[in-house]
Design a protein around this motif. Sequence first.
Motif, short mmCIF file in Angstrom:
data_model
loop_
_atom_site.label_atom_id
_atom_site.label_comp_id
_atom_site.label_asym_id
_atom_site.label_seq_id
_atom_site.Cartn_x
_atom_site.Cartn_y
_atom_site.Cartn_z
N GLY A 1 10.12 12.34 -4.31
CA GLY A 1 9.67 12.59 -5.68
C GLY A 1 8.27 12.10 -5.94
N LEU A 2 7.85 11.06 -5.21
CA LEU A 2 6.49 10.56 -5.40
C LEU A 2 5.45 11.58 -4.96
CD1 LEU A 2 6.97 6.89 -4.09
CD2 LEU A 2 6.96 7.69 -6.47
N GLY A 3 5.82 12.42 -3.99
CA GLY A 3 4.90 13.46 -3.53
C GLY A 3 4.64 14.50 -4.61
N VAL A 4 5.60 14.66 -5.52
CA VAL A 4 5.46 15.64 -6.61
C VAL A 4 4.82 14.99 -7.84
CG1 VAL A 4 6.72 17.18 -8.17
CG2 VAL A 4 7.48 16.91 -5.80
N HIS A 5 5.29 13.78 -8.18
CA HIS A 5 4.89 13.17 -9.44
C HIS A 5 3.85 12.06 -9.28
CE1 HIS A 5 8.01 15.39 -11.56
NE2 HIS A 5 8.87 15.02 -10.62
N GLY A 6 3.54 11.67 -8.04
CA GLY A 6 2.52 10.64 -7.82
C GLY A 6 3.09 9.24 -7.85
N THR A 7 2.30 8.30 -7.30
CA THR A 7 2.71 6.90 -7.25
C THR A 7 2.15 6.15 -8.45
OG1 THR A 7 0.78 6.35 -5.91
CG2 THR A 7 2.81 6.90 -4.74
N GLU A 8 2.68 4.93 -8.65
CA GLU A 8 2.15 4.09 -9.72
C GLU A 8 0.72 3.69 -9.37
OE1 GLU A 8 4.70 0.76 -10.20
OE2 GLU A 8 6.48 1.99 -10.57
N PRO A 9 -0.18 3.60 -10.38
CA PRO A 9 -1.58 3.23 -10.10
C PRO A 9 -1.66 1.89 -9.37
CG PRO A 9 -1.30 3.99 -12.37
CD PRO A 9 0.07 3.87 -11.79
N GLY A 10 -2.49 1.85 -8.34
CA GLY A 10 -2.72 0.61 -7.61
C GLY A 10 -1.64 0.26 -6.60
N ARG A 11 -0.67 1.16 -6.38
CA ARG A 11 0.41 0.86 -5.44
C ARG A 11 0.50 1.97 -4.39
NH1 ARG A 11 5.97 -1.02 -7.28
NH2 ARG A 11 5.72 -1.99 -5.24
N ASN A 12 0.87 1.60 -3.17
CA ASN A 12 1.06 2.64 -2.15
C ASN A 12 2.53 3.01 -2.06
OD1 ASN A 12 2.46 1.11 -0.02
ND2 ASN A 12 0.51 0.02 0.20
N ARG A 13 2.80 4.12 -1.45
CA ARG A 13 4.14 4.70 -1.41
C ARG A 13 5.13 3.81 -0.67
NH1 ARG A 13 4.45 10.97 0.11
NH2 ARG A 13 2.90 10.88 -1.56
N ARG A 14 4.72 3.26 0.46
CA ARG A 14 5.65 2.46 1.26
C ARG A 14 6.09 1.20 0.52
NH1 ARG A 14 4.89 2.05 7.55
NH2 ARG A 14 5.58 4.18 7.19
N ASP A 15 5.18 0.57 -0.22
CA ASP A 15 5.54 -0.62 -0.99
C ASP A 15 6.57 -0.28 -2.07
OD1 ASP A 15 3.91 -2.23 0.49
OD2 ASP A 15 2.25 -2.24 -0.96
N MET A 16 6.39 0.88 -2.71
CA MET A 16 7.34 1.30 -3.75
C MET A 16 8.71 1.57 -3.16
SD MET A 16 4.95 3.74 -6.18
CE MET A 16 6.28 4.06 -7.34
N VAL A 17 8.75 2.21 -1.98
CA VAL A 17 10.03 2.47 -1.31
C VAL A 17 10.69 1.16 -0.93
CG1 VAL A 17 11.10 3.45 0.75
CG2 VAL A 17 9.35 4.75 -0.47
N SER A 18 9.90 0.22 -0.39
CA SER A 18 10.43 -1.08 0.01
C SER A 18 11.05 -1.81 -1.20
CB SER A 18 9.33 -1.93 0.63
OG SER A 18 9.81 -3.22 0.94
N ASP A 19 10.36 -1.78 -2.32
CA ASP A 19 10.85 -2.48 -3.52
C ASP A 19 12.14 -1.89 -4.04
OD1 ASP A 19 8.70 -4.17 -3.35
OD2 ASP A 19 7.56 -3.26 -5.00
N ILE A 20 12.20 -0.55 -4.11
CA ILE A 20 13.41 0.07 -4.68
C ILE A 20 14.59 -0.08 -3.72
CG2 ILE A 20 13.10 2.44 -3.81
CD1 ILE A 20 14.28 1.43 -7.32
N MET A 21 14.33 -0.10 -2.41
CA MET A 21 15.43 -0.32 -1.47
C MET A 21 16.04 -1.70 -1.67
SD MET A 21 14.21 1.51 2.11
CE MET A 21 15.79 1.18 2.92
N GLN A 22 15.20 -2.70 -1.89
CA GLN A 22 15.71 -4.04 -2.15
C GLN A 22 16.51 -4.08 -3.44
OE1 GLN A 22 13.09 -7.53 -1.12
NE2 GLN A 22 11.57 -5.91 -0.81
N GLU A 23 16.03 -3.35 -4.45
CA GLU A 23 16.73 -3.34 -5.74
C GLU A 23 18.14 -2.76 -5.64
OE1 GLU A 23 15.21 -2.69 -9.70
OE2 GLU A 23 13.27 -2.20 -8.79
N VAL A 24 18.32 -1.76 -4.78
CA VAL A 24 19.64 -1.14 -4.66
C VAL A 24 20.47 -1.75 -3.54
CG1 VAL A 24 18.79 1.05 -5.61
CG2 VAL A 24 18.87 0.74 -3.12
N GLY A 25 19.96 -2.84 -2.96
CA GLY A 25 20.76 -3.56 -1.97
C GLY A 25 20.64 -3.06 -0.55
N LEU A 26 19.49 -2.47 -0.20
CA LEU A 26 19.25 -2.01 1.17
C LEU A 26 18.10 -2.79 1.78
CD1 LEU A 26 19.44 1.86 0.57
CD2 LEU A 26 21.16 0.47 1.76
#
Length: 533
Positions: free
Chosen positions: A385-410
């Motif tokens: 979805g980030l490829g369609v809607h873009g990433t948060e300003p100042g953040r790279n894609r891999r960091d965002m994936v890493s953070d959300i994986m931790q949030e959901v317990g992965l």
Amino acid sequence: MSRLLDVQDLRVAFRQDGAETEAVRGISFYVDKGETVALVGESGSGKSVSALSTVQLLPESAQVSGKISYDDRDLANASEADLRRVRGNDISFIFQEPMTSLNPLHTLEKQVSESLQLHQRLSVADARIKVIELLEKVGIRDAESRLTSYPHQLSGGQRQRVMIAMALANGPDLLIADEPTTALDVTIQAQILDLLAKLKVQEQMSLLFITHDLGVVRKIADRVYVMQHGEIVESGPTASIFDNPQHPYTQMLLAAEATGQPEPVAADAPEIVSTEDLRIWFPIQAGLLKRTVGHVKAVNAATVSVRAGETLGIVGESGSGKTTLALAIMRLISSKGPISFVGREIQGLSSRQLRPLRADMQIVFQDPYGSLSPRMTVEQIIAEGLGVHGTEPGRNRRDMVSDIMQEVGLEPQMMHRYPHEFSGGQRQRIAIARAMILRPKLVVLDEPTSALDMTVQVQIVELLRELQRKYGLAYLFISHDLKVVRALSHKMIVMRQGDVVEAGEAQSVFNDPQTEYTQTLLAAALDLKASAA
């Protein structure tokens, strides 16, 4: 009772790419004539593998050892010709998902009569008479008129009844039912269980029932074997297992149930989505010019409202319009009537105008196996979805994936793996991460727990509660599991054949249902719950 099936020291290992995985580790169990025995455990415990081993239905990569005796016949060393005579004749199977077990290209008559003609060598006319008798026996109405129907023209409950008819065709002595009610609505589930219990007595059969649903076990089984990691950790009469479980794993299974209530919604919480008299009718077209001659009325006049931090539970049997309503609210299918999303009317917007809003409305599907691409890594799936809607300003894609994986317990280290390397519960967490990475305001949860074990269901419910509390998410929660609906929902609507027959605060609907249909749904759910209590 005399012994019908006797399995001793069964071991099953699968060899792949030079490595060997032991799926079943020296288990022993038996089924007496006229008895119902349940194999219970979570996914991957070895239940289905053990059952399929009895008639050597495992793939060639399986290495099986042990003693398998059926009515004093040795099946472990039987020839393929002898096994063919036993399969479908003496021992029959009913599988979990009838839509994948039935051939979509063949009529009901052809599929049910195939076994009759193979084993009994009946003529076409005699087989047709027998097929009608079997369909009537399993409760298919107007059986003769259904002979030319195809599987997709039947409901889930009807398809499962056809599977049972096929299994009964040759009068088996042993019926092995592998999760036959897992994907069914609670009222249909109760009907199928009652049907199996009645047929067992009528046909004088034995029943080996494989399931992870303990409510089903107590309702139908005489004895229980509890499996974990390929081993039987506890066994005994059903009543003693439920009343006095000895093994910690059995105790954990019995205690696993989604409980509690969602946190209250803030008084000033803004409305995220609302509809008024939303209607979804699909045209029926006929003739050379494809004129509209009628409509399939999927949803009639549905009025809903969901605020930030609130969950609307949508319940009803298959075909009632639950998923259709949710897809229309997300503007994924056409509908008539106003739809307000975050204060904006979206019904008349074009696809281009809707695109900026898509990040704020996400969906998590029922099947954690089919909804993830097997050719993409977890990182690619979550970041899609980030490829369609873009990433948060100042953040790279891999960091965002890493953070959300931790949030959901992965574990973030898992992001380079593929879906087949994860369990069902982990796959559902990946699907949730894919939806949540865009920080949506509305999430449609379409049966997200129905394919999961009870213990994993509890974990997913807790995860969804935590994410809702943290981000103020609005949920449309579609489910036939009323225990989970009660644990997650603030409000609920009950749908039947496209109509909203009851709506209100979730606890009020559960405690004081006003319509007969809602009362029937709750009674069926409570019956299974009481069986597990």
